[in-house]
Design an enzyme around this catalytic site. Structure first.
Site, short mmCIF file in Angstrom:
data_model
loop_
_atom_site.label_atom_id
_atom_site.label_comp_id
_atom_site.label_asym_id
_atom_site.label_seq_id
_atom_site.Cartn_x
_atom_site.Cartn_y
_atom_site.Cartn_z
N CYS A 1 0.81 -1.22 0.00
CA CYS A 1 0.00 0.00 0.00
C CYS A 1 0.85 1.27 0.00
O CYS A 1 0.34 2.36 -0.26
CB CYS A 1 -0.94 0.00 1.20
SG CYS A 1 -2.04 -1.41 1.19
N HIS B 1 -3.27 6.90 2.66
CA HIS B 1 -3.69 5.62 2.08
C HIS B 1 -5.05 5.24 2.65
O HIS B 1 -5.26 5.26 3.87
CB HIS B 1 -2.65 4.54 2.39
CG HIS B 1 -3.15 3.17 2.13
ND1 HIS B 1 -3.72 2.81 0.92
CD2 HIS B 1 -3.21 2.06 2.92
CE1 HIS B 1 -4.10 1.54 0.98
NE2 HIS B 1 -3.79 1.07 2.17
N ASN C 1 -10.06 -0.41 0.08
CA ASN C 1 -8.60 -0.33 0.09
C ASN C 1 -8.08 -0.85 -1.25
O ASN C 1 -8.14 -2.05 -1.52
CB ASN C 1 -8.06 -1.18 1.25
CG ASN C 1 -6.54 -1.15 1.35
OD1 ASN C 1 -5.86 -0.76 0.40
ND2 ASN C 1 -6.01 -1.59 2.47
#
Ligand code: ACO
Length: 344
Positions: free
Chosen positions: A110, A249, A279
């Site tokens: 990520c 993020h 996500n």
């Protein structure tokens, strides 16, 4: 030379999967997912839609947004490449008609997009290139066990890309400084045990899926992103009061809210689009930037902090002043037919 952001593009697969659809086959509920993560729905890639296809579409959109016909290097942040070997970046370059340019994958989960921005910035500073495409693309739905309620509701698929050009540190869009970190002693917190050189094959199909110790990851994410944001602001000599937008993020709305609280930053400065995309790992930051620009929440002149956290563990931050870049979100829907290499 400093990397200056000159174009932004996105791609989301068209299939929307809402929490209610998920709760029909998983022991979960719309209420739980919304309350614990802030996610309402996510986009899921159908069979035939892959990381390369989405990355190519987002890169094409970013190129058209920048007004440039081509670039001389490409960096793809992904931890879900089309194949374990070779990397996917050369196929993305080929899909754009740019075969021959240097193209490499960066796998920092990520945090990948930030690592890829820094890598591209280094290429520009070393005068290896004058224009670089940086793409974050992931198809995490393929790494999630569809029957695992601790991961399947969290992740979505997508891609976002930016075009960087060589410029000066004083220009709007100039990227940096960067603050980047990794801690491999905690690799087990987010891991796909099988498929790599350590455990090539497994009799247990669950070993090929992502295992996440969510609570521990949550704790580290809040602490490390807060440290990193403060570190990068110190180096940039930007006071917290000067931050207009925090683009973190998009892993969990509660992580972003905790981060803002720890920093003492009003939540009105947070950019969030996790509700609609979940996500999306390496695609998360460029997708959030594009949604914020599109919604009028991010405007030229805004002082922006980017921060991310992910498997590895990896984490980091950077800053920029938002340039007059509008973003091209046509790739929010990708064409049905998969990308074939084109000749420019
Ligand atoms: N539906 C209903 N209940 C659930 C679900 C679900 N989908 N998932 C877990 N639960 C249950 C658990 O079993 C547990 O039940 P118990 O108390 O009876 O044992 C309870 O809910 C609480 O579980 P937690 O794991 O503590 O839930 P939490 O509030 O921490 O939320 C989550 C889980 C959303 C995963 C959160 O921990 C999180 O966001 N972690 C960080 C994820 C992240 O940042 N990842 C990094 C990037 S990803 C990458 O790099 C690839």
């Amino acid at each position: 030379m400093t990397a200056v952001l000159a174009g932004l593009g996105t791609c989301l697969p068209p299939r929307v999967v809402g929490n209610r659809e998920l709760s029909q086959r998983l022991d979960t509920s719309d209420d739980w997912i919304q309350a614990r993560t802030g996610i309402h729905e996510r986009r899921i890639a159908d069979t035939g839609t892959t990381t390369v296809g989405m990355a190519t579409s987002a890169a094409d959109a970013a190129l058209s947004d920048s007004g440039m016909a081509d670039v001389d290097a490409l960096v793809l942040a992904t931890s879900t490449p089309d194949q374990l070997c070779p990397g996917s970046a050369p196929q993305v370059a080929a899909g754009l008609g740019l075969s021959g340019i240097p193209a490499l994958d960066v796998n920092a989960a990520c945090t990948g997009f930030l690592y890829a921005l820094a890598t591209a910035g280094g290429m520009l500073a070393a005068e290896l290139a004058e224009r670089v495409l940086v793409i974050g693309a992931d198809t995490f739905s393929r790494l999630c066990d569809p029957d695992d309620r601790t991961t399947a509701p969290i992740f979505g698929d997508g891609a976002g890309a930016v075009v960087l050009r060589a410029g000066t540190a004083a220009e709007p869009g100039a990227l940096g400084p960067f603050d980047l970190h990794a801690d491999g002693t905690r690799a087990n917190l987010l891991v796909v045990p099988a498929g790599g050189s350590k455990q090539r094959f497994s009799d247990n199909s669950h070993d090929y899926f992502l295992h996440m110790q969510g609570r521990e990851v949550f704790r580290h994410a809040c602490a490390k992103m807060a440290e990193s944001v403060l570190a990068v602001l110190r180096v940039a000599r930007l006071p917290l009061a000067g931050v207009d937008r925090l683009v973190g993020h998009q892993a969990n709305l509660r992580i972003l809210q905790t981060l803002a609280a720890r920093l003492g930053l009003d939540e009105k400065h947070l950019v969030t689009n996790i509700g609609h995309v979940g996500n999306t790992s390496a695609a998360s930051i460029p997708l959030a930037l594009a949604d914020a620009v599109d919604g009028g929440h991010l405007r030229p002149g805004h002082h922006v902090v980017l921060t991310a956290f992910g498997a590895g563990l990896t984490w980091g931050s950077s800053v920029l002043t938002w340039p007059p870049v509008r973003g091209n979100m046509q790739g929010h829907r990708i064409p049905e037919d998969s990308y074939e290499p084109v000749v420019r």
